[in-house]
Design a protein around this motif. Structure first.
Motif, short mmCIF file in Angstrom:
data_model
loop_
_atom_site.label_atom_id
_atom_site.label_comp_id
_atom_site.label_asym_id
_atom_site.label_seq_id
_atom_site.Cartn_x
_atom_site.Cartn_y
_atom_site.Cartn_z
N SER A 1 4.91 3.34 3.75
CA SER A 1 3.82 2.50 3.25
C SER A 1 3.32 1.52 4.31
CB SER A 1 4.29 1.73 2.01
OG SER A 1 4.66 2.60 0.98
N LEU A 2 4.24 0.91 5.02
CA LEU A 2 3.85 -0.07 6.04
C LEU A 2 3.08 0.58 7.19
CD1 LEU A 2 7.15 -2.17 6.14
CD2 LEU A 2 4.92 -3.01 5.40
N THR A 3 3.58 1.71 7.67
CA THR A 3 2.88 2.38 8.77
C THR A 3 1.53 2.92 8.32
OG1 THR A 3 4.15 4.41 8.33
CG2 THR A 3 4.98 2.94 10.05
N LEU A 4 1.46 3.38 7.08
CA LEU A 4 0.17 3.86 6.56
C LEU A 4 -0.84 2.72 6.51
CD1 LEU A 4 -1.50 6.16 5.34
CD2 LEU A 4 -0.59 5.52 3.09
N TYR A 5 -0.40 1.55 6.07
CA TYR A 5 -1.30 0.40 6.03
C TYR A 5 -1.72 -0.02 7.43
CZ TYR A 5 -3.08 -4.31 5.61
OH TYR A 5 -3.88 -5.42 5.73
N VAL A 6 -0.78 -0.06 8.37
CA VAL A 6 -1.12 -0.43 9.75
C VAL A 6 -2.14 0.56 10.33
CG1 VAL A 6 -0.24 -0.67 12.10
CG2 VAL A 6 1.07 -1.59 10.18
N ASN A 7 -1.93 1.85 10.07
CA ASN A 7 -2.86 2.87 10.57
C ASN A 7 -4.27 2.66 9.99
OD1 ASN A 7 -0.64 3.98 11.82
ND2 ASN A 7 -0.44 5.70 10.42
N ALA A 8 -4.32 2.48 8.66
CA ALA A 8 -5.61 2.32 7.99
C ALA A 8 -6.30 1.03 8.42
CB ALA A 8 -5.42 2.34 6.47
N TYR A 9 -5.55 -0.05 8.51
CA TYR A 9 -6.11 -1.33 8.94
C TYR A 9 -6.71 -1.21 10.34
CZ TYR A 9 -6.21 -6.10 10.74
OH TYR A 9 -6.60 -7.28 11.33
N SER A 10 -5.96 -0.61 11.25
CA SER A 10 -6.41 -0.48 12.63
C SER A 10 -7.67 0.37 12.71
CB SER A 10 -5.31 0.13 13.50
OG SER A 10 -4.14 -0.66 13.46
N LEU A 11 -7.73 1.43 11.91
CA LEU A 11 -8.91 2.28 11.91
C LEU A 11 -10.12 1.52 11.37
CD1 LEU A 11 -10.26 5.00 12.32
CD2 LEU A 11 -9.43 5.69 10.05
#
Length: 248
Positions: free
Chosen positions: A167-177
Motif C-alpha cells: 500500500s505504501l509503495t503504491l501510494y508513493v508511486n501514484a503520488y510521484s506520477l
C-alpha cells in the motif's frame, strides 16, 4: 556461445549486474564506437527520462541515443519491462535503509517512503515503470526487506506489515506520477489548465448554494503543499496499521 538476454537477466537477479559486460555493436559502425554496456543503457535511459519524460523512453529512442540499433540493446535487456526493472532498481539502490529501531520505526518508514518519492521525482513519470511489476531486482527487494524489518520492529503484525509495504509503495508511486503530470502541465505554454489556489478559491466562492460545505471550507480544501498532503496521507496509513504505535 554468448549468454542470452534471459540468462543475463537471471544472473543480474542472482549476483547483481556487471556494468562492464558489453555487447558487440552491429551494423556499419560496429567497432568504431564504444561498446554497449548495461551501465551505458541505464545512464542513457535516465537522461532521456530526465529531459523528455518517461513516455519518451522506448527501446527505439534509447537505441538512437546510443547510436546503435535496437538489436544491440537486446543483447543486454530482454524487453522494455526488463529495462524498467533496471531503472527502478537503480533508484532503489540509492535509498538509505536505517537499522530498525522500535522506538523510532514510524519516523524510519516515513523516511524510506520520502526517499523513494524524491528518487522518482528526479525523473518525470518514471514511477509508472514500477506499477504492476512484481519486484525481482535485488536492489528493489532490498528496499522491501528494509521496510518489512522496520514495520516488524514497530510491532506490526506480519501480514499487516506485508500488505502495508504494498500500500505504501503504491501510494508513493501514484503520488510521484501525479506530481510529474502536474509539473508537466505547469511547463506547457497553454497554461489554461493550470489553476492557482487563488483562482480555485474564487471558483469555489462562486459556486451555487448547493455546495455549502465546499464554499465554507474552501480554505481547508486548498490548503497545504503537495508534500504536506504526502506526509498527512502517510501518517494516516501508518497510524491505521494493526498494532501500530507512535514513536516513543
Amino acid at each position: 556461445m554468448s549468454p542470452t538476454p534471459q540468462q543475463r537477466r537471471a544472473a543480474r537477479h542472482q549476483l547483481g549486474a556487471d556494468p562492464s559486460a558489453s555487447a558487440t555493436r552491429r551494423g556499419p559502425s560496429g567497432g568504431r564506437k564504444k561498446p554497449i554496456t548495461v551501465e551505458a543503457i541505464i545512464s542513457t535511459a535516465f537522461g532521456i527520462v530526465e529531459s523528455e519524460g518517461y513516455e519518451a523512453l522506448t527501446m527505439r529512442r534509447l537505441a538512437t541515443a546510443l547510436e546503435t540499433g535496437p538489436s544491440s540493446l537486446y543483447a543486454h535487456v530482454v524487453n522494455k519491462e526488463d529495462l524498467d526493472e533496471l531503472l527502478i532498481g537503480r533508484l532503489c539502490a540509492g535509498i538509505d535503509l536505517p537499522e530498525p529501531d522500535p522506538a523510532h520505526w514510524r519516523q524510519q518508514i516515513i523516511s524510506v517512503c520520502t526517499q523513494l518519492r524524491d528518487q522518482y521525482l528526479r525523473y518525470p513519470g518514471i514511477s509508472r515503470a514500477a506499477f504492476a511489476a512484481a519486484p525481482s531486482n535485488l536492489d528493489t527487494l532490498r528496499v522491501g526487506e528494509g521496510m518489512l524489518a522496520i514495520l516488524l520492529a514497530g510491532g506490526i503484525d506480519p501480514q499487516a506489515a506485508a500488505w502495508a509495504i504494498d500500500s505504501l509503495t503504491l501510494y508513493v508511486n501514484a503520488y510521484s506520477l501525479e506530481v510529474s503530470l502536474a509539473d508537466r502541465r505547469l511547463g506547457r505554454s497553454d497554461d489554461d489548465w493550470v489553476v492557482s489556489r487563488d483562482e480555485l478559491l474564487r471558483r469555489f466562492a462562486a459556486l451555487p448554494g448547493t455546495f455549502p460545505r465546499t464554499k465554507r471550507y474552501a480554505a481547508e480544501l486548498t490548503a497545504g503543499t503537495v508534500h504536506d498532503r504526502f506526509d498527512f496521507t502517510l501518517g494516516l496509513m501508518i497510524d491505521g496499521l494493526p498494532g501500530s504505535r507512535r514513536d516513543l
